[in-house]
Design an enzyme around this catalytic site. Structure first.
Site, mmCIF file in Angstrom:
data_model
loop_
_atom_site.group_PDB
_atom_site.id
_atom_site.type_symbol
_atom_site.label_atom_id
_atom_site.label_comp_id
_atom_site.label_asym_id
_atom_site.label_seq_id
_atom_site.Cartn_x
_atom_site.Cartn_y
_atom_site.Cartn_z
ATOM 1 N N CYS A 126 69.322 -10.311 24.300
ATOM 2 C CA CYS A 126 69.457 -11.768 24.328
ATOM 3 C C CYS A 126 69.422 -12.271 25.771
ATOM 4 C CB CYS A 126 70.766 -12.170 23.658
ATOM 5 S SG CYS A 126 71.110 -13.947 23.704
ATOM 6 N N CYS A 183 66.767 -13.877 19.620
ATOM 7 C CA CYS A 183 68.029 -13.235 19.264
ATOM 8 C C CYS A 183 68.439 -13.683 17.864
ATOM 9 C CB CYS A 183 69.106 -13.621 20.279
ATOM 10 S SG CYS A 183 70.771 -13.074 19.830
ATOM 11 N N HIS A 215 67.753 0.882 36.150
ATOM 12 C CA HIS A 215 67.164 -0.460 36.147
ATOM 13 C C HIS A 215 66.741 -0.889 34.746
ATOM 14 C CE1 HIS A 215 66.048 -0.703 40.722
ATOM 15 N NE2 HIS A 215 67.331 -0.814 40.481
ATOM 16 N N CYS A 223 71.914 -16.050 18.179
ATOM 17 C CA CYS A 223 71.966 -17.409 18.732
ATOM 18 C C CYS A 223 70.590 -18.046 18.875
ATOM 19 C CB CYS A 223 72.670 -17.395 20.085
ATOM 20 S SG CYS A 223 71.709 -16.596 21.402
ATOM 21 N N CYS A 283 75.488 -11.871 23.401
ATOM 22 C CA CYS A 283 75.887 -10.504 23.063
ATOM 23 C C CYS A 283 75.157 -9.534 23.984
ATOM 24 C CB CYS A 283 75.551 -10.184 21.601
ATOM 25 S SG CYS A 283 73.768 -10.242 21.241
#
Length: 443
Positions: free
Chosen positions: A185, A257, A177, A260, A198
């Site tokens: 991200c 991230c 998990h 982005c 990514c």
């Protein structure tokens, strides 16, 4: 309140399901509790005979370190005040709807896991692993050739405690998990549905922490510190660590991230989570370990599947577990001293997230006469539809059962686990779930 027909206590499960026969009747629970010392003796004898051990752990295992189980993890005043449950909070949509709620909750979880000290049971299991590797177990060369330990940890817990202080390496664990120590991200900046750019993983630095208002359980953002075009260019000087950059920008509650600029999320399986991913190689290592077990079973011509069940071929003897006075010791010859013995030890795995229970039962189904499933749980210890020789049911807490079995292994007098049947709970009223986003205060 208990059912008039079954005399089984009702349990407040995460989704309000009726656990049915998985809950012992009151009379059966009293028998199970009285039999705990004997079952711990059977566990100790099994450990002496085992050639490989699969250790499965759930939330009940971490509870002995003082951590909350699934239904209690969000049971704090601030979250009760806005009627938010664990199910509500374990949703990535909060990253767009109200990030302060999301980071408040997951930052609180990260801090709680780090503050908690892994209980003694972790080190006892480590000793069992060392004992198995240090003696001369049959088939050990099979695991050595695959660069694997004959002891493997299969856990649904996300606290990363199996790795604390180098206790177990990644080669011997599968945290399927995920873990709160890994972040990735979220894809929150993507148009439409969240789509991560990514599958890079950024570990949370040891000195990093979210700034959370304990009264509201919110982790607010500083608007002036929101990212701009220049912030991404600063990433290299921070070693590519988005947490270090967020701290430098004065906004640790919004790590992003570096590719982005989407908000980061813990690499933990959320409800309805189609973007969760495992660490590279984790599942493959577990599958290689399972293949080693299968190879060893094949070498000793172990019966495979229910169709080949034969009590006379049981690795611990045909009468193993048949009576309350029966212990596994000195039974091995009847089952074949050259037979491979797999011990599946399951600690604190309940019915809210039954993944570990299913994996345990899968191994028992595959190797009905060469595997014994030990289920330790103070509420749900039953191994249904299996023969006594195939199961050990310990109705107690994980740590106290581990301590008792270890004392027996070391030739010491064990402290008898003290357990009592849980008081029955009133059956909850069924009601439609409101959209949780409308209940949380925005800001």
């Amino acid at each position: 309140m208990a059912s008039a027909t079954t005399d089984r206590p009702l349990h407040d499960l995460l989704f309000g399901r009726d656990p049915g026969e998985a809950v012992p009747t009151h009379a059966h629970a009293r028998e199970l509790i009285a039999n705990v010392p004997h079952e711990c003796e059977r566990l100790a004898a099994l450990l002496r005979r085992a050639d490989a051990i699969l250790v499965g752990t759930g939330a009940g295992w971490s509870a002995d370190s003082g951590l909350a189980t699934y239904k209690d993890v969000a049971d704090v005043p601030a979250l009760r005040a806005v009627d938010l449950s664990y199910y509500d909070l374990c949703q990535t949509r909060w990253l767009r709807e109200d990030p302060a709620v999301y980071y408040g909750f997951w930052g609180y979880c990260l801090s709680s896991y780090r503050r908690a000290t892994p209980h003694e049971g972790y080190r006892i299991v480590k000793k069992w692993s060392e004992d198995l590797c240090n003696r001369t177990p049959r088939f050990r060369e099979r695991f050595a050739a695959a660069k694997l330990s004959p002891v493997f940890i299969y856990s649904s817990n996300v606290d990363a405690h199996w790795h604390r202080d180098g206790l177990f390496t990644e080669d011997a664990t599968f945290e399927f998990h995920g873990t709160c120590e890994d972040w990735c991200c979220s894809g929150s900046e993507a148009e439409g549905r969240m789509s991560p750019c990514c599958q890079d993983i950024w570990p949370v630095p040891a000195d990093f922490h979210f700034v959370i208002d304990e009264k509201t359980m919110r982790a607010e953002s500083k608007e002036s510190a929101e990212p701009n075009e220049s912030s991404a260019s600063e990433m290299p000087e921070h070693g590519g660590c988005p947490f270090s950059l967020a701290q430098k920008l004065g906004n640790p509650n919004r790590p992003r991230c570096p590719r982005c600029r989407s908000l980061l999320r813990p690499r933990v399986l959320h409800f309805g989570d189609g973007k969760f991913f495992e660490r590279e190689g984790e599942r493959e290592r577990f599958e290689r370990w399972a293949e080693c077990v299968f190879d060893c079973m094949t070498l000793c011509s172990a019966p495979l599947g229910d169709g080949e069940k034969d009590p006379a071929k049981h690795v611990l003897g045909a009468s193993a577990g048949a009576s309350s006075g029966d212990i596994y010791e000195d039974k091995g010859a009847k089952g074949g001293e050259e037979a491979f013995c797999l011990a599946v030890l399951e600690f604190g795995c309940g019915l809210n997230v039954p993944s570990v229970r299913r994996e345990s039962e899968r191994h028992l189904d595959m190797y009905p006469e060469n595997c014994v499933l030990v289920r330790v749980n103070p509420d749900f210890p039953l191994v249904l539809e299996k023969e006594p020789r195939q199961r050990i049911e310990i109705m107690a807490g994980a740590l106290e059962a581990v301590r008792a079995a270890d004392a027996l292994l070391r030739g010491k007098e064990p402290e008898v686990p003290k357990a009592k049947p849980r008081e029955p709970l009133p059956k909850p009223e069924a009601k439609p779930r409101a959209r949780s986003g409308s209940r949380a205060k925005k800001g």
